[in-house]
Scaffold this motif. Structure first.
Motif: not given
Length: 321
Positions: A13-17, A50-53, A79-89, A110-111
């Motif tokens: 799985y690719l995980v991409i914030p 999969h690719i996880i965005l 995956v949608k977070l409820s708010r902005n938590c920062g890159h690491q989170s 993502a870049d």
């Protein structure tokens, strides 16, 4: 150390914030689709990969694009977070959400400045038994002289402060399910994954690549954020700044004793001279040092305060499988 057997065609799985990546995502999605399909066709990875965005509270159309990609191509999940938590989170949220669904994850930005062709070598190292594979920049020719200098200074400073980092490594890495399970045991709120991951241990390897210029959009890490990131890393993983303050305080105490002896000798020999310069300089110097010391100690107390609350680091609002 006993070697661990990994599957020859692992589920990766690719995980991409993603934060405000509406400009970059269409190009990123196309290139990653081509890369993943190529790896699947050659049997290097499973067709269940999969690719996880991970949408980190973006204010633009990032989530709408992720939903569209998911609906049009089963390769993409969101995956949608409820708010902005920062890159690491956000990165941790993505990894923890899918850690039981795959054999290993590869985290990247993502870049696509990180060379996606390095994925091949990462998977090979994983199949050889490595639990963690670090993507390491081979050179920094695309960076400005200022950025090269500050980056090198950052790694040297972190090393001096006792934080173990992989030189020229950011967050482009492969982690096996076993390594992810161990990472989940680290429950601190103040995240600095570049320092936490090396603490896990296990068999590791490094894959070298050349970093490309950003294709679309703007960098999410200007100088101010980079400085904050560095300070966060130091104070999250090292108590050396407090020890430095203690040492500096001891040194100033010794100097003050010497100055006291000097002043008494001058007084009893009748060579005292009234003046405000030395007094003013001393007051400002000591006052500034005290304020700095209180600030550093306060930063640690603030982190302890946040840790004791044990608040969740993120909330997953939606998971599009």
């Amino acid at each position: 150390m006993q070697s661990v057997q990994h599957p020859e065609s692992p589920v990766i799985y690719l995980v991409i914030p993603c934060y405000n990546e509406e400009d970059a995502l269409p190009v990123t999605a196309q290139k990653l689709t081509e890369k993943m399909n190529s790896l699947m066709q050659t049997g290097k990875i499973s067709k269940e990969s999969h690719i996880i965005l991970v949408n980190d509270g973006s204010k633009d159309r990032t989530w709408q694009i992720i939903e569209k990609l998911h609906n049009e191509n089963p390769l993409f999940s969101g995956v949608k977070l409820s708010r902005n938590c920062g890159h690491q989170s956000a990165l941790l949220a993505g990894m923890m959400t899918v850690r039981n669904e795959c054999d290993a994850i590869i985290s990247m930005d993502a870049d696509l400045q990180d060379d996606i062709n390095a994925i091949d070598a990462m998977v090979e190292k994983y199949c050889e038994g490595c639990e963690i594979v670090y993507g390491v920049r081979s050179q920094r020719e695309t960076d400005t002289a200022f950025k090269r200098g500050t980056a090198q200074g950052f790694y040297k400073l972190m090393n001096h402060m006792g934080v173990e980092l992989v030189y020229n490594h950011a967050d482009y890495r492969l982690m096996s399910r076993r390594a992810l399970e161990e990472l989940s045991e680290y429950e601190e709120v103040n995240l600095f994954l570049r320092g936490l991951v090396p603490m896990i241990g296990f068999k590791t390897a490094e894959v070298y690549y050349a970093r490309a210029p950003r294709m679309q959009g703007e960098s999410k890490y200007p100088l101010r954020k980079m400085l904050n990131f560095a300070f966060e890393g130091i104070t999250s993983l090292s108590v050396k700044p407090i020890r430095m303050i203690t040492g500096l305080g001891f040194a100033i105490f010794i100097v003050s004793i010497i100055m006291l002896i000097y002043i008494l000798i001058r007084h009893f020999t009748g060579h005292t001279v009234d003046g405000w310069s030395s007094t003013a300089v001393s007051v400002w110097a000591i006052g500034g040092l005290q304020m700095l010391s209180i600030g550093v100690v306060g930063e640690y107390i603030g982190k302890i305060y946040l840790e004791t609350k044990r608040r969740p680091r993120y909330h997953v609002e939606t998971y599009l499988k």
